[in-house]
Every structure is written in C-alpha cells, then in structure tokens.
Enzyme design. Structure first.
Site, PDB file in Angstrom:
ATOM      1  N   ASP A 215       0.831  -1.256  -0.114  1.00 23.04           N
ATOM      2  CA  ASP A 215       0.052  -0.072  -0.095  1.00 23.04           C
ATOM      3  C   ASP A 215       1.080   1.306  -0.019  1.00 23.04           C
ATOM      4  OD1 ASP A 215      -2.325   1.751   0.321  1.00 23.04           O
ATOM      5  OD2 ASP A 215      -1.865   1.694   2.368  1.00 23.04           O
TER       6      ASP A 215
ATOM      7  N   ASP B  88      -1.609  -0.732   6.139  1.00 30.03           N
ATOM      8  CA  ASP B  88      -1.350   0.114   7.202  1.00 30.03           C
ATOM      9  C   ASP B  88      -3.009   0.148   7.834  1.00 30.03           C
ATOM     10  OD1 ASP B  88      -1.928   3.184   7.759  1.00 30.03           O
ATOM     11  OD2 ASP B  88      -0.598   2.195   9.238  1.00 30.03           O
TER      12      ASP B  88
ATOM     13  N   ASP C  61      -6.785  -2.383   4.600  1.00 32.95           N
ATOM     14  CA  ASP C  61      -5.954  -3.467   3.936  1.00 32.95           C
ATOM     15  C   ASP C  61      -5.970  -4.874   4.522  1.00 32.95           C
ATOM     16  OD1 ASP C  61      -4.543  -1.532   2.209  1.00 32.95           O
ATOM     17  OD2 ASP C  61      -3.469  -0.672   4.025  1.00 32.95           O
TER      18      ASP C  61
END
Length: 781
Positions: A321, A517, A521
């Site tokens: 990410d 994070d 996710d």
C-alpha cells in the site's frame, strides 16, 4: 469458568512439557554417573543396573513421541532413537544406552532452554503490559483499572511508569524510552500536542496526557495480543527432520542391516544406530527458527510463528500500500500561502483554531504544525463540520472555514499559483476563508518515508523479483512515489476489493508478501502468503489479519525481517546438513567395526552440541548485512539529520527569490538576494563544510572506503561554486545599486539550480547515510 479452567490446564500441560527434558536429563546423567562410580569400584552388576535404568528412562518418552507422530501419519527420525536405545539393551551395551539416554534427554533440555532464551523478548512484551492508570479529575488523582480509561481522560504518568493508553501530551515536555516498541535505545522528547503511544516508558519527570483511545484500542494492546499468538514449533522448516527422515531412516536401517549381515555381529548394527541417532535434525531447525523469531522481535518485528518466518524467506513478490506504508500516512504542512493583505502566520493560526476539534487527519496535521510554531490558538465556537467539505467555526468574532472552496470563489493570481503548485507537488489544499472571503491556503503532503528507497533496494537484494504498489490514492502522487522507488507496477484508485483480488492473483503465482497499514488493507493482508502490518500506531484490523507486525514506523524493518528469515533458514539447513553429514561418516566407520557403541554415543553427543551452538547463531543475525557505526558517528548522523530538518524549509527561499526576480514583482530584489546569500554563507555552507570534514571521514570505515562518499563530496564542491557565483553577482549588483538586466538569466540559473541541487543532495544523504543511525524519531522527509 470453563474458559479459565481450560487455559489453566493448557498452561499446566505446557509447563509439564517444558519440565520433561530437564527432569529426564537429571535422571539420565545421575544414572550414568552413579553407574560409572560403581564400575570404577568394581561393582559391575550395580553399574549395569544404573545404566539400564537410565536407558529405560529415555526409551519410554521416546517411544511415546514416536507413537504420537504415527497417530498424525508421520514417521519421523525419532524411530532411530528408539531403535538405538532398545538395541543397546538387547545386545548388552548398557553404557552406550546410558550415553544415548543422556544425549537424547540433554538434547531435549537444550532445545527447551534455547527456546526459552530465544523467546524471552516475546515474553517481555507480555510482562510489561500496563494494568493500571492514574486519572486526574480536577486536583484529585486516583488509581483506576486500565479497563476504566475512556477517551478524553486526563492521565498522569509517573517516572519509570509505562504509558497505559494512546494519547496526546498536554504538558510542556515528556521524555520517553520507546525501546520496547522500536528496539532503539535513545530517549525521545514529546512536546505539547505530540502523540504518545501506549507501552513506552516515562524516562523523565511525571507528565500529563489526554487519552484518545481505550486500553483495548491502543498500540500496546494490539502488540500484546499478537505476541500471545507467537510460536515457532509449528513451522514447516521445523519439520525438516521429518522430511529428511524419508531417506535417512531407510538408509540407516540399510547400513545397520548390512553391517550385521556382513559381520554377523548385532553390536555393529547397534553402533550404526547409535551414531545415527538424529539429534542434529531434531534440534537444529527449532533452535534456529525460534532464535530468528527472537532476533526479529528485538528489531521491532513481531512474527506470529515460524511458518510466516520461513515463507518470508521464500517470498518473490511484494505488494505494498502507499499511504502509511511507503509514505508516513500522516500529512504534514509543506507551506502556508496568504492572500494579498494577509499574513501566513495568521492564516495558519485561524485554520488550526477551527480544526482543534476535528478528527480529520488533515486537521490534525494543521493543528500540529501550529503548535510546533508556538502559536496561541483561540477557542472556536459554533463549530460545524461537513464531511468532505470542511469545518466552519467562529474565531475571534469572525466566521472561519477550513476545507474546500468552490472554484468560482477563487480569484486572483495567488490562488491560481496555489492550485498549480499543489498539482505539481502532489499536495492537498486546505483553503482558509474568513467571513466568506478566501484568506489563504495550507498545502499538505504525505511525505515519503525516509527509509523507503533504501528499503526497496534491500528487498530486491533479498530476492524479491516483483514489486507492486496498490493504493486508493490519486494517480499523480502515486506515479511520483513509484518513480522514486523504481517499482515494477503501480495501480491507483484501488478499492479494498480490488486490492484483495490483486493480492490473491499474485499469491497464486508466487509466494507473496503484502504490506499494509489501514483497516481497508485487512482483506488483502489475509489473502497474501505473508501479511505484514505497519502496526505501530494502533491495534487495527490490519494488525489482526497480518502474520507479521512492524511495531515501529520504520519500513526498513521489513527488509530486516527478510534478512532474518533467510539467515535463520540458512542456519537451520546448514546445521542439519552438517550434523547429518558427520553422522553418515560415523555410520560408515561404525559399520566397519572401528567405532564401538559407547564411543559412538560420545561422538554423537559432541555433534549435537556443535549443531545447537551453530543454530544459536541465528540470534545474532547475518553479520554480512550489518553496517556498524560507532557511537560518535551515530551522534554525528543524528546531528546532521536534525540540521537537514531545520534547513529544509529555508531552502525554499532560493526558489522564492528566483520567482520574484523572474516575475519582477519584488520591490526590493537586491535585498532579497542579499538575504539568500546570507542564508548560504551563514547556515548552508557551514553545514556542508562540517559534513565534508567531520561526517564523511567518519563514514569511510563503516562504508568500506572514502569512495563511498566521493560523489557527495563532488556535490559539496558544486554547492560551494554556485554559492560563490551568487555572491559575485550580489557584489556587482550592490556596486551598481541594483541587479542589472544582464545578470538576471545567470542569477536565475544559479538560484533554481542550487535549489534543486540542495534538495536532491539532502535526500541522497538521508537515504544513503542518515538511515545508518538507529533512531526511529529522526523526522521524515
């Protein structure tokens, strides 16, 4: 309570399993020693009885372990240990049997001791978990249970106490030891308005902070929950012994049978079984893997189990990410632009005053910036927040809005310049309007993590062949980050469902690691072969779904974890292979009749000790991956990193001066140029000179040679050349009373060129050198 009873029973059984090895070792050693004393005294029957007792004491547990493995459908190398113990009893080699019993029991005890030593860092997390908090109500301070803490409570942390929940400092300063979370020994200071995480220790005087999370939702609680699940004995690599058994067990039986048939002596067959007792296989892998887990925990990486550690060492694809992973995930103010007739400081003060009660991440960044500048914020009234639009409140008698402004209300060249700069820099804009008139703009940007570029290079060196970034962010800032880091593929505007599908597809092709994070996710982390959560800021769903959690915000800990995984597996396989190789040689010697059972048992004991000691090397990590800097050099690195942070904002004056000179809007261009030259002479050049004469020579040894800093030294020379050129132009302009037309083009080239060169130079030093300093609290870019 049934749950509590079951938990107590599990702890009791675990404790009994830990005691089996030491108790069995004590009995086996005692039987061997007493038997030896009786043999020396001439009491052969007593000696044999003692040695038989020692052999039988190990045979029973070994047989149980074999039967348990058979029930699970596995035929392990424990079979060889049982055969050798039984064989010594049948052929009357009681001393050899006693030695094997000591070897087998001692191996189990050493395994248990190594596991306890290796996992002590994981247990330390549980031991330090806070259980109480001091809450202040008015002038009354009371001790309360941690579960009673609510968001908004004012809590007091005494010297040496652990911060119980996440919050924001309300005192002037708090001195903290964050080593339990980050692994770094240096103390850090948090001032008013800074966030503080649960689990860190107050290393200074008592301070107060305002809780913004309950205990269950705080950072340390999530880490403790993860540590409670950490284990190592279920790892695939730990079953290395059983995979070797597929060929080693038949080979051992074949050699032993051949020795018996060729010589007609059952003693030779037993001697082969004795030296083939597979303690190197039984011990090497578990000790190395658990040592690797301990090593990882000390660097700020908590791993749920050895399976995740082994898979990490095999990974070929990395999916990341962006926000909060490659970038800080905490936007920072990069500039404040005021409308004509307004002051930038006043724009920031008004915006921060309005945003004090907003939970939005941009509002937090604006408030933090204002507090860092020591601005006195006003108390807003009539606060109204419209999600997606902004916050409006009354401040000092004026109606102030912070957020979005309709395009039709933005007029003037200053607002056009703000929009253009934000688009080019990939920054967000928080407009500040006073009484319905735009008064200024606050530019915010999520900065790239300082360690990110170097980490990506290390990850490629560790064996990752494909790096993919998935983000819900816009394409413009995404492309910039990908370009800097050299990623293989980038996908912007991704939903959680998109991320999940992409990670699942990558996992089907290769062993895939996903780093994330936020809560969005969590599905992708669960779909990956190994999910890694940046969990330093709280117990989010991403931490719960991940196999590995980085307890510090340093992304380079992921590269450390991969190095540890590869090193631990290498040590495990190496230990097992060397141990088995030595055992094979000893088997051949025993089959030829040159190694009797008792001597073979002693030899095998030496092999076991060597294998265990070698496996414990995983605790230290791979020395080839370490770049060691001494304490003085580390202090210099931190000093120059701090100077970079102080100088970074001032570098923008070069571009501002060039802009004014180019547009001709500055009424006093000569004075502006003189101010820039003073900045160069008084601050920037002394900083670069100190780096050249103090820092670079100190880095020559840890980096291998002075060539490692040669290109940076050449940049220093170019910075000096451009600064001197600007100084020459200034002297000529001062002599003429104004900047002459024929100077403008060259001056613009010098100012813009020096601005770009300094920015690039700062970033290069921070990536290549400053990351060698083990300090999580050096501000990011």
């Amino acid at each position: 309570m049934p749950g509590a009873t079951g938990s107590s029973r599990d702890r009791l059984l675990a404790r009994l399993r830990q005691l089996i090895g030491p108790v069995l070792t004590v009995f086996a050693v005692g039987a061997l020693v007493v038997g030896g004393a009786a043999w020396l005294a001439g009491w052969r029957a007593v000696a044999d009885a003692c040695w038989i007792a020692g052999t039988v004491s190990a045979t029973g547990p070994a047989l149980v372990w074999v039967l348990l493995a058979l029930r699970r459908g596995r035929v392990g190398v424990d079979v060889i240990a049982v055969l050798s113990l039984v064989g010594t009893l049948l052929v009357g080699e009681y001393l050899a049997g006693a030695l094997i019993a000591v070897m087998f029991a001692g191996g189990r005890a050493l395994d248990s001791a190594a596991e306890r030593r290796a996992s002590r860092d994981l247990r330390a997390l549980l031991d330090r978990a806070p259980r109480f908090a001091r809450r202040r109500v008015g002038t009354q301070i009371s001790m309360i249970d941690l579960s009673e803490v609510a968001a908004g409570d004012t809590l007091v942390v005494g010297p040496g106490e652990v911060v119980p929940v996440d919050g924001r400092v309300t005192d002037d300063i708090a001195v903290l030891d964050e080593s339990a979370l980050t692994g770094e020994p240096l103390l850090v200071e948090r001032v008013t308005g800074d966030t503080v995480r649960s689990g860190v220790v107050n290393a200074g005087n008592a301070f107060e902070f305002k809780a913004h999370a309950t205990a269950a939702d705080s950072t340390y609680a999530g880490i403790v929950r993860l540590a409670q699940q950490a284990g190592a004995l279920n790892a695939p690599i730990v079953r290395l012994a059983d995979r070797f058994a597929v060929w080693f067990l038949p080979l051992t039986l074949l050699v032993a049978g051949a020795a018996w048939l060729a010589s007609g002596s059952a003693v030779r067959a037993v001697a082969v079984l004795v030296v083939a007792t597979p303690c190197p296989l039984l011990l090497a892998a578990p000790v190395a893997i658990v040592s690797g887990l301990s090593r990882a925990s000390r660097t700020g990486v908590v791993i749920r189990g050895g399976g995740a550690l082994e898979n990490l060492g095999h990974a070929r694809t990395l999916v990341m990410d962006k926000t909060g992973t490659l970038t800080m995930g905490r936007p920072t103010v990069v500039d404040v632009v005021a409308a004509p007739g307004r002051e930038a400081v006043d724009v920031l003060r008004l915006g921060a005053s309005v945003d004090q009660f907003s939970p939005h991440v941009l509002a937090e960044a604006i408030v933090t910036e204002a507090l860092s500048r020591k601005l006195e914020l006003s108390l807003p009234t009539d606060v109204v927040e419209l999600p997606g639009s902004g916050v409006t409140a009354t401040v000092d008698g004026h109606r102030v809005m912070v957020g979005k402004v309709p395009a039709g209300e933005l007029t003037g060249a200053w607002s056009t310049a703000v929009v253009s700069r934000a688009r080019l820099d990939g920054a967000g804009i928080a407009w500040v309007s006073v009484d319905d008139a735009p008064a200024g703009a606050i530019l915010l940007r999520d900065p790239l993590r300082r360690h990110a570029p170097r980490t990506v290079r290390r990850l490629r060196e560790a064996g990752l062949q494909r790096l993919l970034m998935l983000t819900g962010d816009r394409a413009e800032p995404t492309r910039e980050v990908a370009s800097i880091l050299g990623l293989d593929e980038v996908r912007a505007d991704q939903t959680p469902e998109d991320k999940f599908e992409a990670v699942r597809a990558e996992s089907e092709r290769a062993v895939t690691v996903m780093v994330g994070d936020g809560i969005n996710d969590a599905p992708a982390l669960a779909a990956a072969t190994v999910g890694v959560a940046m969990g330093a800021r709280g117990a989010t769903a991403s931490s719960e779904a991940a196999d590995i959690v980085l307890t510090t915000d340093r992304l380079d800990r992921l590269a450390d974890a991969m190095d540890i995984a590869r090193w631990s597996r290498r040590i495990a396989v190496q230990s097992a292979a060397v141990g088995m190789g030595l055992s094979l040689v000893a088997m051949v010697v025993a089959a030829l009749g040159w190694l009797p059972p008792a001597a073979g048992a002693l030899l095998q004991e030496g092999i076991d000790v060597a294998v265990i000691l070698n496996a414990l090397r995983a605790l230290r990590g791979n020395p080839g991956n370490d770049v060691q800097v001494d304490a003085n050099t580390e202090r210099m690195l931190l000093r120059f990193a701090a100077e970079h942070d102080a100088l970074r904002d001032t570098i923008g004056r070069l571009r501002e001066c060039a802009n004014r000179l180019a547009t001709g809007t500055d009424a006093l261009p000569l004075e502006s140029l003189a101010a820039v030259h003073t900045l160069l002479v008084d601050r920037i050049l002394p900083h670069e000179e100190a780096e050249e004469t103090l820092l670079y020579p100190a880095l020559a040894r840890p980096l291998g040679s002075s060539e490692a800093t040669a290109t940076m030294s050449r940049t220093h020379a170019e910075i000096r050349r451009l600064a001197d050129r600007i100084g020459t132009h200034l002297a000529e302009a001062q002599a003429a009373g104004a900047i002459q037309p024929d100077q403008v083009d060259d001056l613009l080239a010098c100012l813009y060129g020096l601005y770009a060169l300094l920015r690039l130079h700062f970033v290069q030093e921070e990536e290549n050198y400053f990351t060698l300093a083990e300090d999580d609290n050096v501000p990011e870019e």
